[in-house]
Design an enzyme around this catalytic site. Structure first.
Site, PDB file in Angstrom:
ATOM      1  N   HIS A   1      -4.548   7.057   5.239  1.00 36.15           N
ATOM      2  CA  HIS A   1      -3.992   5.785   4.782  1.00 36.15           C
ATOM      3  C   HIS A   1      -3.653   4.938   5.996  1.00 36.15           C
ATOM      4  CE1 HIS A   1      -3.417   6.947   0.580  1.00 36.15           C
ATOM      5  NE2 HIS A   1      -2.965   8.103   1.012  1.00 36.15           N
TER       6      HIS A   1
ATOM      7  N   THR B   1       0.839  -1.191   0.000  1.00 36.22           N
ATOM      8  CA  THR B   1       0.000   0.000   0.000  1.00 36.22           C
ATOM      9  C   THR B   1       0.878   1.246   0.000  1.00 36.22           C
ATOM     10  OG1 THR B   1      -0.089   0.049   2.413  1.00 36.22           O
ATOM     11  CG2 THR B   1      -1.870  -1.131   1.262  1.00 36.22           C
ATOM     12  N   TYR B   2       0.232   2.377  -0.162  1.00 40.06           N
ATOM     13  CA  TYR B   2       0.909   3.666  -0.090  1.00 40.06           C
ATOM     14  C   TYR B   2       1.695   3.747   1.218  1.00 40.06           C
ATOM     15  CZ  TYR B   2       1.471   8.733   0.031  1.00 40.06           C
ATOM     16  OH  TYR B   2       1.981   9.991   0.099  1.00 40.06           O
ATOM     17  N   PRO B   3       2.960   4.119   1.152  1.00 34.88           N
ATOM     18  CA  PRO B   3       3.799   4.103   2.355  1.00 34.88           C
ATOM     19  C   PRO B   3       3.550   5.277   3.301  1.00 34.88           C
ATOM     20  CG  PRO B   3       5.094   4.831   0.491  1.00 34.88           C
ATOM     21  CD  PRO B   3       3.733   4.452  -0.041  1.00 34.88           C
ATOM     22  N   ARG B   4       2.477   5.206   4.032  1.00 36.03           N
ATOM     23  CA  ARG B   4       2.145   6.249   5.000  1.00 36.03           C
ATOM     24  C   ARG B   4       2.910   5.953   6.287  1.00 36.03           C
ATOM     25  NH1 ARG B   4       0.161  11.343   5.051  1.00 36.03           N
ATOM     26  NH2 ARG B   4      -0.813  11.748   7.026  1.00 36.03           N
TER      27      ARG B   4
END
Length: 90
Positions: A56, A4-7
């Protein structure tokens, strides 16, 4: 993608995050698939409380992938996936 998006500011999963499905996606992996199956069989622990920025969840594996499939990003994928499984382990 594999992750996933690296939040990085968010370090907890929101209450509606489907941890079970995320673990399920790893059950056929040649390295940790059996471990993921065992987690599903015995039950997942709730991941620790932390900060949820709201936009996120923490960086999470999206699907199972091997070193040859993931390629150059393998070491990061391996670390993120193992960390994710550890967060829901007892």
């Amino acid at each position: 993608g594999w992750l996933t998006y690296p939040r990085t500011e968010t370090n907890t999963y929101p209450p509606n995050f489907d941890l079970r499905s995320t673990v399920s996606a790893q059950t056929n992996h040649p390295l940790w698939g059996q471990y993921a199956q065992e987690l599903l069989r015995t039950g997942l622990n709730k991941a620790r409380e932390g900060v949820d920025m709201g936009d996120h969840p923490p960086i999470t594996p999206v699907r199972a992938g091997t070193e040859s499939q993931v390629g150059e990003g393998w070491r990061i994928y391996d670390m993120v996936t193992r960390h994710f499984l550890a967060t829901v382990s007892g």
